[in-house]
Motif scaffolding. Structure first.
Motif, short mmCIF file in Angstrom:
data_model
loop_
_atom_site.label_atom_id
_atom_site.label_comp_id
_atom_site.label_asym_id
_atom_site.label_seq_id
_atom_site.Cartn_x
_atom_site.Cartn_y
_atom_site.Cartn_z
N VAL A 22 60.88 103.68 3.55
CA VAL A 22 61.31 102.81 2.45
C VAL A 22 62.82 102.60 2.53
CG1 VAL A 22 61.48 102.59 -0.06
CG2 VAL A 22 59.41 103.52 0.96
N VAL A 23 63.54 103.70 2.74
CA VAL A 23 65.00 103.61 2.82
C VAL A 23 65.42 102.73 3.99
CG1 VAL A 23 67.10 104.96 3.29
CG2 VAL A 23 65.42 105.79 1.64
N ARG A 24 64.75 102.91 5.11
CA ARG A 24 65.09 102.11 6.29
C ARG A 24 64.87 100.63 6.02
NH1 ARG A 24 61.88 103.46 11.62
NH2 ARG A 24 60.34 102.36 10.38
N VAL A 94 59.21 100.12 -10.53
CA VAL A 94 58.68 100.20 -9.16
C VAL A 94 58.62 101.68 -8.76
CG1 VAL A 94 59.46 97.92 -8.40
CG2 VAL A 94 61.01 99.87 -8.22
N PRO A 95 57.75 102.01 -7.81
CA PRO A 95 57.61 103.43 -7.46
C PRO A 95 58.83 104.04 -6.77
CG PRO A 95 56.12 102.06 -6.15
CD PRO A 95 56.73 101.17 -7.17
N THR A 96 59.65 103.21 -6.13
CA THR A 96 60.86 103.75 -5.50
C THR A 96 61.87 104.04 -6.61
OG1 THR A 96 60.46 102.47 -3.51
CG2 THR A 96 62.68 103.33 -3.80
N GLY A 97 62.19 105.28 -6.79
CA GLY A 97 62.96 105.70 -7.96
C GLY A 97 64.43 105.30 -7.92
N ARG A 98 65.04 105.45 -9.07
CA ARG A 98 66.45 105.10 -9.22
C ARG A 98 67.32 105.95 -8.29
NH1 ARG A 98 68.47 106.63 -14.77
NH2 ARG A 98 67.19 104.93 -15.54
N ALA A 99 66.96 107.20 -8.13
CA ALA A 99 67.78 108.09 -7.31
C ALA A 99 67.88 107.56 -5.87
CB ALA A 99 67.19 109.50 -7.31
N VAL A 100 66.77 107.08 -5.34
CA VAL A 100 66.77 106.56 -3.97
C VAL A 100 67.64 105.31 -3.89
CG1 VAL A 100 65.33 105.50 -2.18
CG2 VAL A 100 64.51 107.50 -3.42
N ARG A 101 67.48 104.44 -4.88
CA ARG A 101 68.21 103.17 -4.83
C ARG A 101 69.71 103.38 -5.02
NH1 ARG A 101 65.19 99.58 -8.97
NH2 ARG A 101 64.27 101.49 -9.75
N VAL A 102 70.06 104.21 -5.99
CA VAL A 102 71.48 104.47 -6.24
C VAL A 102 72.08 105.26 -5.07
CG1 VAL A 102 73.08 105.73 -7.73
CG2 VAL A 102 71.27 104.36 -8.74
N LEU B 105 60.43 97.94 -2.46
CA LEU B 105 60.53 98.91 -3.55
C LEU B 105 59.15 99.38 -4.00
CD1 LEU B 105 63.37 97.30 -5.72
CD2 LEU B 105 63.54 99.33 -4.27
N LYS B 106 58.13 98.54 -3.73
CA LYS B 106 56.76 98.95 -4.02
C LYS B 106 56.14 99.66 -2.82
CE LYS B 106 55.64 95.61 -7.66
NZ LYS B 106 54.68 94.59 -8.13
N GLU B 107 56.99 100.12 -1.96
CA GLU B 107 56.63 101.01 -0.85
C GLU B 107 55.78 100.34 0.23
OE1 GLU B 107 54.76 104.16 -3.02
OE2 GLU B 107 56.64 105.26 -3.25
N MET B 108 55.95 99.03 0.38
CA MET B 108 55.27 98.36 1.49
C MET B 108 56.21 98.41 2.68
SD MET B 108 53.66 95.14 -0.48
CE MET B 108 53.16 95.41 -2.15
N THR B 109 55.98 99.32 3.56
CA THR B 109 56.95 99.55 4.63
C THR B 109 56.57 98.90 5.95
OG1 THR B 109 55.88 101.67 5.02
CG2 THR B 109 57.84 101.70 3.65
N ASP B 110 55.31 98.49 6.07
CA ASP B 110 54.90 97.79 7.29
C ASP B 110 55.38 96.34 7.19
OD1 ASP B 110 53.40 96.06 9.00
OD2 ASP B 110 52.00 97.70 9.36
N ARG B 111 56.33 95.99 8.05
CA ARG B 111 57.03 94.72 7.89
C ARG B 111 56.10 93.51 7.95
NH1 ARG B 111 60.46 91.42 11.24
NH2 ARG B 111 62.24 90.64 10.06
N VAL B 153 53.17 91.00 -6.42
CA VAL B 153 53.17 91.52 -5.05
C VAL B 153 52.56 92.93 -5.03
CG1 VAL B 153 55.48 92.61 -4.94
CG2 VAL B 153 54.54 91.51 -2.93
N GLY B 154 51.70 93.15 -4.08
CA GLY B 154 51.01 94.44 -4.00
C GLY B 154 49.69 94.46 -4.75
N ASP B 155 49.32 93.31 -5.34
CA ASP B 155 48.03 93.19 -6.02
C ASP B 155 47.84 94.29 -7.08
OD1 ASP B 155 45.63 92.03 -6.59
OD2 ASP B 155 44.52 93.10 -5.03
N PRO B 156 48.73 94.34 -8.07
CA PRO B 156 48.65 95.44 -9.06
C PRO B 156 47.42 95.30 -9.96
CG PRO B 156 50.27 93.82 -9.75
CD PRO B 156 49.83 93.40 -8.39
N GLY B 157 46.93 96.43 -10.44
CA GLY B 157 45.76 96.42 -11.32
C GLY B 157 46.11 96.16 -12.76
#
Lengths: 242, 287
Positions: A22-24, A94-102, B105-111, B153-157
């Motif tokens: 995610v960070v990358r 969003v699931p990526t937390g504030r700590a990661v983003r900041v 940010l929704k953890e979709m890492t596969d480009r 995005v991410g098809d949320p429930g």
């Protein structure tokens, strides 16, 4: 039709998504959204201030101290805008937390800060250059104060653009520092016998600011008071008691 | 069937003012409208359910996830789409880059998978043609659609939409209604709005809030029925009416307790909403 998730053991353990990918992936967009103008303005102004002793025929260390402090303040004022994020509200859940983003924003600026400070130190003629370690401590504490003010504003007020307020707070703190009584002074002259003890206080300021940053980067979680209350009146369709 | 959202006793105070006062509700699949005057607590309820702010008291789960733990909150957010009242954007980003950022940010890492998903949601909101345009060059309606795409995005429930049609012209609102109706197929949507027409046209259930409490929870038809027999037409404004105004046809439309023999009119959802807020006894949310 979407399958509705059944309450399950994930309440104890999150599905693990490794942070590194995610960070990358975030590197490029976050680098794009950094406050380039504020950072550039603070950096350039700071370098100009650091270069002023070169205009003097015989600059002394006191001049170097004063101008390096001013340069560090200029850079920190620019860095106070680091957490400005107009899209903060839309990305609040969003699931990526504030700590990661900041943390990522800070990490992206850290190498720039190191390079900038090295350049600022080198711009001061050797004859006017004060003790590098002590001045680096002051600069680091000033920068940390700016970031602490910004992270605190994000945490406690939810502001999307806390930069202006954080910069104002930092300026106020700088003015207040000039008014501190001698035994508590931070801005002491290099030849002052209190130089070393002042830098112990600078170290305390740095530690305090880092702690505030670390605390405010986390998001508040308030545990549910009574999970039993989630059970439906009939006891057949609600989540199970946990 | 498990409810998507199950909340009990949610309370949140700002200073001494209760923004949410012991709110309990259950939400299932489909679009639920949330109506209420300014300061009713709608946005606060949405922010709590979206985990943007924690409640002072009360409990809730979304799709079985408990936001009272860091792990539960993170899992909840993986299944959540949130469109806040004032979304805010990075103006120099293109529509595609911005939604792509939210997708990361929704953890979709596969480009490549992520880019396919971003293209899908931009197409769903009708922005494929302007995906490369900077957000600062887009109209207000288009920006709202970018925000909706980011929420989708991410098809949320579970989709939380806070006044998404504010500032849109009628054509844009109609387009937005289509999008929200589509989004409500197969997922749970909670839509806060001031527009009773949006609720009448989109929602199979409506919740009315006032002063941080739920005043009504039922179908739009049930809300409309609250004003049945209490809307009438007259040549002059009826002094006994709670509200009355001259219509385009020249007659007065009165709302209140009609005099005998009055020419009754079909009530609207708005009439029912006004009666619900105007001194009706509080009815707690359906358990």
């Amino acid at each position: 039709m979407r399958a509705v998730a059944v309450p399950g053991p994930d309440l104890k353990e999150p599905t693990r998504v490794r942070t590194y990918p995610v960070v990358r992936a975030l590197l490029r967009p976050v680098a794009h959204m950094l406050p380039h103008r504020a950072l550039a303005a603070g950096s350039v102004l700071g370098l100009l201030l650091a270069a002023v002793p070169r205009l003097y025929e015989r600059p002394d260390a006191e001049l170097g101290v004063g101008l390096l402090r001013a340069a560090a303040l200029a850079f920190a004022l620019g860095a106070a805008f680091l957490l400005d994020d107009p899209a903060r509200h839309i990305t609040a859940a969003v699931p990526t937390g504030r700590a990661v983003r900041v943390g990522l924003r800070m990490a992206l600026v850290a190498p720039l800060a190191v390079l900038w400070w090295t350049a600022a130190l080198l711009l001061v003629p050797e004859a006017a250059r004060p003790p590098v370690g002590a001045m680096t401590l002051e600069a680091a504490a000033t920068l940390a104060l700016a970031l602490a003010a910004a992270t605190a504003a994000v945490r406690f007020s939810g502001q999307s653009e806390p930069g202006l307020g954080a910069a104002g707070g930092l300026l106020a703190a700088a003015v207040a520092a000039t008014l501190l009584p001698v035994p508590l002074g931070l801005l002491v002259p290099v030849a002052d016998p209190g130089w070393d003890s002042a830098h112990q206080r600078w170290a305390a300021v740095l530690a305090g600011a880092v702690l505030v940053c670390a605390y405010c980067m986390r998001e508040a979680v308030r545990p549910n008071a009574s999970r039993a209350a989630l059970t439906s009146p009939s006891g057949t369709s609600g989540p199970p008691r946990r | 069937m498990f409810p998507t959202v199950s909340a009990s006793g949610l309370t949140l105070r700002y200073g001494g003012t209760p923004a949410l006062d012991d709110v309990s509700l259950r939400l299932e699949e489909g679009v639920t409208g949330l109506l209420g005057p300014n300061g009713a607590g709608k946005t606060t309820l949405l922010r709590v359910l979206a985990t943007a702010v924690p409640a002072d008291r009360g409990v809730f789960t979304v799709l079985g996830h408990d936001p009272g733990t860091a792990a539960g909150r993170q899992n909840l957010r993986r299944e959540l789409g949130y469109l806040p009242q004032t979304p805010g954007f990075h103006p120099d980003f293109t529509a595609f880059a911005f939604v792509d950022y939210v997708a990361i940010l929704k953890e979709m890492t596969d480009r490549s998978a992520r880019h396919r998903e971003v293209s899908r949601v931009l197409q769903a909101v009708g922005l494929s043609d302007v995906r490369g345009k900077r957000i600062k060059r887009l109209s207000g309606g288009m920006r709202q659609r970018v925000a909706l795409a980011a929420a989708l995005v991410g098809d949320p429930g579970f989709l939380v939409l806070d006044e998404p049609t504010v500032g849109l012209d009628p054509q844009q609102r109609m387009r937005f209604r289509e999008l929200v109706a589509e989004a409500g197929e197969g997922r749970t949507v909670l839509l806060s709005t001031h527009q009773t027409e949006d609720v009448a046209m989109l929602c199979r259930r409506v919740i009315v809030m006032s002063s941080g409490r739920i005043r009504f929870d039922g179908t739009p038809a049930e809300l409309t029925a609250r004003a049945a027999g209490r809307v009438w037409s007259s040549a002059e404004r009826d002094p006994g009416a709670r509200a009355g105004w001259r219509t385009g046809l020249g007659s007065f439309r009165n709302v209140g307790d009609p005099p005998e023999g009055a020419e009754l009119l079909e009530p609207t959802l708005e009439d029912g909403y006004l009666f619900t807020l105007d001194g009706e006894p509080v009815r707690e949310a359906a358990a």
